[in-house]
Design an enzyme around this catalytic site. Structure first.
Site, PDB file in Angstrom:
ATOM      1  N   HIS A 133      -6.583  -0.039  10.202  1.00  0.00           N
ATOM      2  CA  HIS A 133      -6.595   1.397  10.478  1.00  0.00           C
ATOM      3  C   HIS A 133      -7.176   1.698  11.849  1.00  0.00           C
ATOM      4  O   HIS A 133      -7.144   2.844  12.296  1.00  0.00           O
ATOM      5  CB  HIS A 133      -7.335   2.166   9.378  1.00  0.00           C
ATOM      6  N   ASP A 164      -6.088  -4.317   5.294  1.00  0.00           N
ATOM      7  CA  ASP A 164      -6.790  -3.570   6.344  1.00  0.00           C
ATOM      8  C   ASP A 164      -7.371  -4.492   7.413  1.00  0.00           C
ATOM      9  O   ASP A 164      -8.575  -4.539   7.636  1.00  0.00           O
ATOM     10  CB  ASP A 164      -7.893  -2.718   5.707  1.00  0.00           C
ATOM     11  N   SER A 246     -18.244   1.722  12.415  1.00  0.00           N
ATOM     12  CA  SER A 246     -18.484   0.352  11.978  1.00  0.00           C
ATOM     13  C   SER A 246     -17.216  -0.336  11.501  1.00  0.00           C
ATOM     14  O   SER A 246     -17.259  -1.480  11.077  1.00  0.00           O
ATOM     15  CB  SER A 246     -19.535   0.325  10.868  1.00  0.00           C
TER      16      SER A 246
END
Length: 1025
Positions: A133, A164, A246
């Protein structure tokens, strides 16, 4: 994003923005009871779901260098051992902060500028592992910063279609002052009870180190609601409480090995984080190192891990459970089918709730093993054993290629962007990928649907031709000529039950070429090429129609219906702080023979636009701008009368001003575009001040008398007239664009009357073929009552004269604001007595200024009576006539609304809007900023600005001196990007068919040639459309 222009009251977009927004991750809509957020991005504190278009509040500016930042924050690890300290010292050298833009909306991702974390996994080849993402599905630009503050560009090498993670490439030779070291990936070392550290760019800080302990290995992938979510994998859970920025942080053990990848967390403040296991990233990395294709297989089925007790309820037999528990004593559950896509490999073979037992003859309980088998059998078959209601079923499934159902190209045409429906979206809504329609990833231009969603539409028919996929859509669109009106049938993913039908005009003049953008994994860029030129517009033909006939007690009055025409305005570029890209309403025909129509400037704010009229609810005809009044909120447009065979009526206008208390007939067109008629009374005529919009300076009417009437129909009608029983128009009823409320972010519109005699002088000039060249006093007045005037030093004889000459209104005018650039003459606080010897007590008295270069003014200034020769200002150059799009920022001269609100114009290079996902957004250039210098060279105007930025090479840094609307100077450094954001100029040119000439100053071969879609542009508030 039509309703999302506002921003919270405690931030102002014209204040200096931070150079890199610290937490602007694209938000996901939070599902009830599933409070997850993407790696600690901004999280909702209330149960109210967040809309996709919402973005977090920008953090306050910090005027500190990175060297001034505090040392790395260690949460929960204050008593780390020397061993941990040594590990961290090694790990941080591999961790990078990633600053990136996803340059346009694509698939599940909106355009965004943000930052995240990654870590080096191959120092020789320059590979960085981060989240999918972050890399995004669409076009990406970005750079990374190492621990010693060295910087280099990064380019996508791989983004997984489902999981991801993504891999970026950088040039290791660019890092000269520290050895580049890689972290080893050890997915097997992620075990329950293992102490870990998350090392990354947490909450926008340069480096943060968070501690935790792995508590689960068998968590299903978190669902983030609409948009991208991982699936078909287990996630690791730990208590670490990472937050914005993060994304992509390494999760390391005490030995300094990466054991997982930070990916998400809870949105409710709980200190819970979710990590992606590294099995599949490690496989992908090894294949990329070898130069091989990363094969990804699928049977278009989403599985979910369920514990044995739930599996038993679904029909898992005891003997199978025993066999599974014997072979895998540590397992606590099995995989269960959750979503099976129609017309996919598993259709009619697997059903929701089936328990997966074996694949190719081996017992299977883990996602990792299932992925491995499917990835190794792309294009082949697998045999699957499932249990359904206690029965074993053996099925054979074809294994498809995940990359084939993940879009890697998009089409730009008519101002919008399209691609095939992705597996991500189809899985989320459980719909077939086959012949679903073409997905609108950017609903703008001709495909700006009225419902307001900027993406998520599936277009299924265009011009009565089915468009089941992108190839067919291209074929259909290539045959449609410019300006043709076509029927579109479309659905939204959120409501697949409803097929919407609408008519749109295909724009192939502002956006002439149909272009395709194709992902290039070798360069990391998207290559643009033209696939179809525009077909010329068909010659319009005359049409015949009749107006509706209204039954009423006032037949002559309601016959005014023959003077109203529907007006639709489309603005391809956002200028002058105007909040919308399309507006529709009604205009009043003021000369049927010449085809002149008067419209409100709340409907038509500037002339870089397309204007379409519908006459008698039947005939379409285009129109052009003839005149725009600088103060009185109206514009005159003209259509070709030879194309209209309809009894359009020229109304008779009253030459006398309507008075307070007069009875009149209100004829209006309400919000549903229906005519309303009612007898009413004029309740007030007063000089009003439309509030200025502090966040988004845009055109507003000033120095005029407004009429109000005693009927609630008036407040619901955007257009109309006050008309006498004999049909004489006494006043126009117009919409006036006002301020944007800071609480709701909504734009306020006022509905007020303008007396007919005020427009007649201008109208007579236009009818005679002249273009009015008005001159105005460059000031804004406000009324003062006699009590105030006396305190301000107005002599008694003037007060008596005012009361005598205007018994109805005992008032004078005071200068409230002098426009910037006003030379000499009136000053703020001056009380105006006369102009050219005439006492000024009403706004229409000021109209004497239109025809005089200088006015003799009698004023009271600081209790002293003075006589001045006051200059007026020509209005021909007040409208914006030149626009430059540069690095995603729309630049032009400060328009009149800016000059009305600001005391000093710092430069003629003014940022009117910016595009999300652009360098302008990434580096903090905000709407309402002024650009005064490029690389320390003054740029007082657009010519000098263009000259200096052309000296800057593509992908090079340069310095900008910026001044905010509040006169705060600051310096921005930013990097040019000509591939996705070419420098394009629009110059007003009457010789051009569109009235504007397009000049491409700087671009890259194979790069974009169009501006960003209006739906992605912000015009002044940080949550604009």
């Amino acid at each position: 994003m039509p309703a999302d222009y506002g921003e919270p009251p405690d931030t102002r977009s014209k204040r200096k923005q931070p150079p890199t927004p610290s937490n602007e991750r694209p938000l996901k809509q939070i599902k009830p009871g599933d409070d997850h957020t993407r790696n600690g991005t901004y999280a909702a504190t209330s149960p109210e779901p967040l809309a996709r278009e919402q973005t977090p509040t920008p953090t306050p500016s910090m005027d500190v260098s990175m060297d001034d930042l505090a040392p790395a924050h260690i949460a929960g690890g204050l008593h780390d051992t020397a061993e941990w300290q040594k590990t961290i010292e090694t790990v941080v050298k591999s961790v990078v902060s990633i600053h990136f833009c996803q340059t346009c909306s694509f698939d599940t991702d909106p355009a965004v500028a943000s930052e995240a974390t990654g870590f080096v996994v191959d120092a020789e080849r320059g590979y960085i592992l981060t989240n999918r993402h972050v890399v995004g599905a669409g076009p990406f630009i970005g750079y990374c910063i190492f621990d010693n503050h060295e910087e280099c560009d990064v380019y996508p090498v791989y983004r997984d279609p489902v999981h991801d993670f993504g891999i970026l490439r950088f040039d290791p030779k660019r890092i000269k002052y520290m050895p580049v070291t890689a972290l080893e990936l050890h997915p097997k070392k992620a075990q329950v009870g293992v102490e870990i550290r998350v090392v990354g760019n947490d909450a926008g800080e340069k480096l943060s180190i968070l501690s935790g302990v792995i508590s689960r290995l068998d968590r299903n992938a978190p669902e983030y609601g609409e948009g991208y979510s991982d699936f078909n994998t287990n996630y690791i859970q730990a208590a670490a409480a990472a937050s914005g920025g993060s994304s992509g942080s390494p999760v390391v053990n005490k030995d300094g090995f990466a054991v997982a990848l930070q990916a998400g967390g809870r949105a409710d403040g709980a200190a819970t984080d979710y990590f992606l296991p590294l099995d599949r990233p490690l496989r992908a990395l090894e294949l990329i190192r070898q130069g091989k294709h990363v094969s990804r297989g699928t049977v278009q089925t989403q599985w979910i891990l369920k514990p044995f007790d739930e599996c038993r309820r679904l029909g898992l037999s005891s003997d199978v459970e025993k066999a599974i528990r014997t072979q895998f004593p540590k397992e606590t559950g099995m995989l269960v089918a959750e979503v099976i896509l129609a017309n996919g490999p598993a259709t009619k073979k697997i059903e929701e709730g089936d328990v997966l037992v074996k694949v190719n003859g081996e017992f299977l309980t883990q996602f990792v093993r299932l992925d491995s088998i499917l990835d190794d059998n792309v294009g082949g078959k697998v045999s699957v054993t499932i249990q359904r209601a206690g029965e074993d079923l053996d099925v054979e499934l074809d294994v498809g290629d995940l990359h084939d159902i993940t879009p890697d190209r998009f089409i730009s045409v008519a101002g919008a962007s399209f691609h095939d429906l992705s597996y991500q979206q189809a899985r989320l809504y459980a719909i077939s990928l086959e012949n679903a329609g073409v997905y609108v990833c950017e609903a703008a231009g001709s495909f700006r649907f009225a419902d307001g969603f900027a993406s998520g539409w599936l277009v299924q028919e265009v011009d009565n031709q089915p468009t089941p996929n992108l190839e067919k859509f291209i074929e259909v669109m290539a045959k449609i000529p410019d300006r043709k009106r076509v029927v579109i049938v479309y659905k939204h993913l959120r409501d697949l039950h409803t097929a919407n039908t609408s008519i749109t005009t295909i724009d192939r003049h502002w956006h002439a070429k149909m272009r395709v953008a194709k992902r290039n994994d070798t360069t990391g860029l998207w290559d643009f090429s033209t696939i179809a030129e525009a077909l010329p517009a068909e010659t319009p033909v005359p049409r015949r129609a009749n107006f509706v006939k209204l039954s009423s007690n006032y037949p002559d009055a309601v016959d005014i219906v023959r003077s109203f025409v529907r007006v639709h305005v489309h603005m391809p570029i956002k200028l002058d702080g105007f909040p919308k890209s399309t507006k529709q309403g009604y205009g009043l025909v003021v000369d049927a023979e010449q085809g002149l129509v008067l419209v409100s400037r709340a409907l038509l704010p500037y002339d870089l636009c397309d204007i379409s009229l519908i006459i008698a609810d039947s005939i379409f005809v285009d129109a052009k701008v003839v005149f725009m009044h600088p103060l009185q909120n109206y514009a005159i447009i003209k259509y070709d009368t030879s194309l209209v065979d309809a009894p359009v009526k020229t109304p008779k206008f009253s030459t006398d001003f309507i008075k307070k208390g007069d009875e009149t007939i209100f004829f209006g067109l309400n919000q549903n575009f229906r005519p309303v008629v009612t007898k009413t009374t004029v309740t007030d005529i007063s000089t009003v001040a439309i509030p200025s919009s502090a966040l988004t300076p845009r055109y507003r009417a000033t120095n005029f008398d407004a009429i109000t009437v005693d009927t609630n129909q008036a407040s619901h009608s955007h257009s109309g007239v006050l008309v006498a029983e004999d049909g004489t128009v006494q006043a126009l009823w117009l919409s006036y664009l006002g301020e944007r409320t800071s609480s709701s972010g909504k734009d306020v519109e006022y509905h007020l009357g303008l007396a007919s005699p005020l427009i007649l002088p201008v109208l007579e000039q236009i009818k005679s073929g002249k273009t009015p060249k008005l001159r105005i006093l460059n000031v804004e007045f406000q009324t003062v009552q006699m009590s105030q005037a006396r305190v301000m030093g107005v002599p008694e004889e003037w007060i008596e004269k005012t009361e005598h000459e205007d018994p109805e209104r005992h008032q004078l005018f005071m200068v409230r604001k002098v426009d910037s650039g006003h030379e000499g003459g009136l000053m703020e606080g001056d009380v105006l007595l006369t102009l050219n010897g005439k006492l000024i007590t009403r706004a229409p008295d000021l109209d004497v200024m239109y025809d005089h270069e200088f006015l003799d003014a009698a004023i009271v200034r600081k209790r002293q009576e003075l006589t001045l020769k006051v200059p007026t200002v020509a209005t021909e150059d007040l409208e914006t006539d030149r626009v430059v799009n540069f690095c995603g920022a729309t630049l032009h001269r400060p328009h009149q609304a800016v000059r009305q609100q600001i005391s000093r114009i710092h430069s003629d290079v003014y940022i009117s809007s910016r595009s999300r996902g652009s360098p302008a957004y990434m580096y903090g250039l905000a709407p309402t900023n002024f650009l005064t210098h490029v690389n320390n060279v003054p740029t007082p105007d657009l010519d000098s600005f263009l000259r200096e930025v052309k000296k800057v090479g593509d992908n090079e840094y340069f310095r900008l001196k910026v001044v905010t609307f509040d006169n705060v100077p600051w310096v921005a450094t930013m990097k040019k990007n000509e591939h996705y954001f070419p420098t394009i100029e629009y110059l007003k040119d009457p010789a051009e068919a569109l009235g504007w000439r397009k000049i491409i100053h700087e671009c890259e071969d194979g790069g974009a040639r169009e501006d960003i879609a209006p739906a992605e542009a912000e015009e002044g508030a940080d949550d604009a459309e």
